[in-house]
Design a protein around this motif. Structure first.
Motif, mmCIF file in Angstrom:
data_model
loop_
_atom_site.group_PDB
_atom_site.id
_atom_site.type_symbol
_atom_site.label_atom_id
_atom_site.label_comp_id
_atom_site.label_asym_id
_atom_site.label_seq_id
_atom_site.Cartn_x
_atom_site.Cartn_y
_atom_site.Cartn_z
ATOM 1 N N LEU A 126 0.886 -1.186 -0.024
ATOM 2 C CA LEU A 126 0.007 0.014 -0.091
ATOM 3 C C LEU A 126 1.108 1.310 0.080
ATOM 4 O O LEU A 126 1.653 1.281 0.878
ATOM 5 C CB LEU A 126 -0.966 -0.086 1.292
ATOM 6 C CG LEU A 126 -2.019 0.962 1.465
ATOM 7 C CD1 LEU A 126 -2.909 0.871 0.041
ATOM 8 C CD2 LEU A 126 -2.706 0.949 2.635
ATOM 9 N N ASP A 158 0.745 5.486 -0.677
ATOM 10 C CA ASP A 158 -0.213 6.734 -0.709
ATOM 11 C C ASP A 158 -1.595 6.278 -1.051
ATOM 12 O O ASP A 158 -2.362 6.825 -1.877
ATOM 13 C CB ASP A 158 0.227 7.348 -2.169
ATOM 14 C CG ASP A 158 1.745 7.926 -2.228
ATOM 15 O OD1 ASP A 158 2.259 8.577 -0.866
ATOM 16 O OD2 ASP A 158 2.434 7.934 -3.200
ATOM 17 N N GLY A 159 -1.960 5.270 -0.227
ATOM 18 C CA GLY A 159 -3.323 4.761 -0.340
ATOM 19 C C GLY A 159 -3.717 3.985 -1.363
ATOM 20 O O GLY A 159 -4.901 3.700 -1.386
ATOM 21 N N LYS A 160 -2.752 3.415 -2.169
ATOM 22 C CA LYS A 160 -3.279 2.772 -3.306
ATOM 23 C C LYS A 160 -2.739 1.418 -3.226
ATOM 24 O O LYS A 160 -1.259 1.362 -3.042
ATOM 25 C CB LYS A 160 -2.588 3.505 -4.707
ATOM 26 C CG LYS A 160 -2.998 2.825 -5.864
ATOM 27 C CD LYS A 160 -2.407 3.764 -6.992
ATOM 28 C CE LYS A 160 -2.560 2.648 -8.444
ATOM 29 N NZ LYS A 160 -1.687 3.217 -9.368
ATOM 30 N N GLN A 161 -3.261 0.534 -3.511
ATOM 31 C CA GLN A 161 -2.895 -0.800 -3.594
ATOM 32 C C GLN A 161 -2.234 -1.243 -4.827
ATOM 33 O O GLN A 161 -2.543 -1.208 -5.854
ATOM 34 C CB GLN A 161 -3.799 -1.935 -3.447
ATOM 35 C CG GLN A 161 -3.655 -3.393 -3.148
ATOM 36 C CD GLN A 161 -2.904 -3.543 -1.676
ATOM 37 O OE1 GLN A 161 -3.247 -3.007 -0.669
ATOM 38 N NE2 GLN A 161 -1.919 -4.261 -1.586
ATOM 39 N N GLU A 162 -1.069 -1.923 -4.685
ATOM 40 C CA GLU A 162 -0.071 -2.304 -5.700
ATOM 41 C C GLU A 162 0.354 -3.649 -5.603
ATOM 42 O O GLU A 162 0.776 -4.006 -4.381
ATOM 43 C CB GLU A 162 1.335 -1.377 -5.985
ATOM 44 C CG GLU A 162 0.514 -0.117 -6.217
ATOM 45 C CD GLU A 162 1.795 1.081 -6.367
ATOM 46 O OE1 GLU A 162 2.722 0.764 -7.220
ATOM 47 O OE2 GLU A 162 1.869 2.308 -6.186
#
Length: 192
Positions: free
Chosen positions: A42, A44-48
């Motif tokens: 995770l 910057d609040g984005k799942q990668e």
């Protein structure tokens, strides 16, 4: 993100029945195995997520790791010796650091616990209290000194004493990510 980040393979395996409650095989200085890795993080609040294959060649004073795409194309190599770690990616100039964890944090922007894998791939870890931990089917979980939550999820069939097959590792914030979850699947000893 660099090509090395792509290294890490979709690792879907079903749980296996525990083989025994005995501790893992004795620690070995020489280890040669192949496996797959998937990483979810995770940032910057984005799942990668990234996945790939790896080849692990460990000697007493040296570890060589080859990182490959899910289809087996070599993406990067890492050579670790006392006092230096070198990452080589395609046509790019090699990058180096005093230790492999610093090097991977510089390249990826988050911690990839390569130094811990010397122990983890064999079922060992250094626990948060500084004690040496030996996993077993009866005692599969530990939190390491550097904050990784490990679970030795499954074990290689027919291995006596047991040897890890799948290891799940999780850690909270580090580098520029809020959380990292890694699944490691050991496919077996390296092909000759």
């Amino acid at each position: 993100m660099t090509c090395a980040a792509v290294l890490l393979a979709g690792c879907a395996t079903g749980p296996q029945a525990p083989l025994s409650t005995a501790a893992v095989a004795p620690y070995a200085d020489t280890v040669e195995l192949d496996g797959r890795l998937s990483v979810n993080y995770l940032r910057d609040g984005k799942q990668e997520s990234i996945s790939g294959k790896f080849a692990w060649r460990q000697r007493a004073a040296r570890t060589d790791v080859t990182l490959a795409s899910p289809l087996g194309q070599t993406i990067a190599t890492i050579a670790v010796t006392p006092g230096e770690a070198i990452l080589t990616e395609g046509n790019k100039p090699p990058r180096s650091a005093a230790d492999v964890d610093t090097l991977t944090a510089q390249v990826l922007g988050w911690p990839l616990p390569v130094s811990g894998l010397r122990d983890w791939l064999q079922g060992y870890a250094v626990a948060a209290d500084g004690r040496r931990f030996a996993a077993s089917p009866a005692q599969p979980k530990v939190t390491t000194r550097d904050g990784w939550e490990l679970e030795f999820v499954s074990w290689q069939e027919g291995a006596t004493p047991p040897k890890p097959r799948r290891i799940d590792a999780s850690r909270g914030a580090g580098g520029d990510v809020e959380r990292v979850d890694i699944r490691i699947v050991i496919d077996g000893a390296a092909a000759p």
